[in-house]
Design a protein around this motif. Sequence first.
Motif, PDB file in Angstrom:
ATOM      1  N   UNK A  94       3.041 -10.922   5.320  1.00  0.00           N
ATOM      2  CA  UNK A  94       2.207  -9.832   4.831  1.00  0.00           C
ATOM      3  C   UNK A  94       0.901  -9.872   5.617  1.00  0.00           C
ATOM      4  N   UNK A  99      -3.199  -7.702  -2.519  1.00  0.00           N
ATOM      5  CA  UNK A  99      -2.090  -7.724  -3.469  1.00  0.00           C
ATOM      6  C   UNK A  99      -1.185  -6.520  -3.335  1.00  0.00           C
ATOM      7  N   UNK A 100      -1.684  -5.452  -2.687  1.00  0.00           N
ATOM      8  CA  UNK A 100      -0.873  -4.239  -2.557  1.00  0.00           C
ATOM      9  C   UNK A 100       0.022  -4.261  -1.326  1.00  0.00           C
ATOM     10  N   UNK A 101      -0.208  -5.201  -0.452  1.00  0.00           N
ATOM     11  CA  UNK A 101       0.538  -5.202   0.816  1.00  0.00           C
ATOM     12  C   UNK A 101       2.011  -5.518   0.588  1.00  0.00           C
ATOM     13  N   UNK A 102       2.848  -4.910   1.420  1.00  0.00           N
ATOM     14  CA  UNK A 102       4.291  -5.116   1.353  1.00  0.00           C
ATOM     15  C   UNK A 102       4.651  -6.399   2.095  1.00  0.00           C
ATOM     16  N   UNK A 103       5.640  -7.082   1.576  1.00  0.00           N
ATOM     17  CA  UNK A 103       6.141  -8.277   2.241  1.00  0.00           C
ATOM     18  C   UNK A 103       7.369  -7.888   3.051  1.00  0.00           C
ATOM     19  N   UNK A 104       7.389  -8.282   4.317  1.00  0.00           N
ATOM     20  CA  UNK A 104       8.495  -7.947   5.214  1.00  0.00           C
ATOM     21  C   UNK A 104       9.231  -9.224   5.598  1.00  0.00           C
TER      22      UNK A 104
END
Lengths: 114, 115
Positions: A94, A99-104
């Motif tokens: 990330x 806290x809003x970020x997407x996990x890839x």
Amino acid sequence: SQTIHQWPATLVQPVGSPLSLECTVEGTSNPNLYWYRQAAGRGLQLLFYSVGIGQISSEVPQNLSASRPQDRQFILSSKKLLLSDSGFYLCAWTIGASGTETQYFGPGTRLLVL
Amino acid sequence: AQSVAQPEDQVNVAEGNPLTVKCTYSVSGNPYLFWYVQYPNRGLQFLLKYITGDNLVKGSYGFEAEFNKSQTSFHLKKPSALVSDSALYFCAVREAANYGQNFVFGPGTRLSVLP
């Protein structure tokens, strides 16, 4: 664009042998990096995460360790593998800390310990 | 502590029919909610997320999810299922006010779309 690589894709190792799995991220700087293990194609277990070079947090005590020698490189290691270490290992990243970020996620490494 | 439940281990649906994959969560404050899909021997792929605003979130491949705060749910839906939608689906949550918290994933729901 960002990409994440994991290698090897598959690995068969004898019990008691060492382990080194590598994860690298391209196209971004200062990512947060994660190692997960997935057993039997089901739930994910967070093993380690890192917010910067040399900064490693362990979520589960076990015979595995992680290191982050470079900004975009995350390594999962073991000195002596156990049968229970078999599974599908996923690296993820990330950017940011809101806290809003997407996990890839990366493509994963399938480890079989015999 | 945060937690996610996916009450159905397996969901079977006929091709062309609507599908729903259920997710309920528990956090102390406001949640950030995510859906991922995993195909065999592959990493997880991001589908959609709810942060704030409209309760209905649209994502990739025609999927959408509805955030329901009173029922603490975030069910994944698609109006017309495809055989290629067959995969393992994961719901995940982070607590909005706790920036240090990591993602908490549900146990996964296996979706089978029958031709």
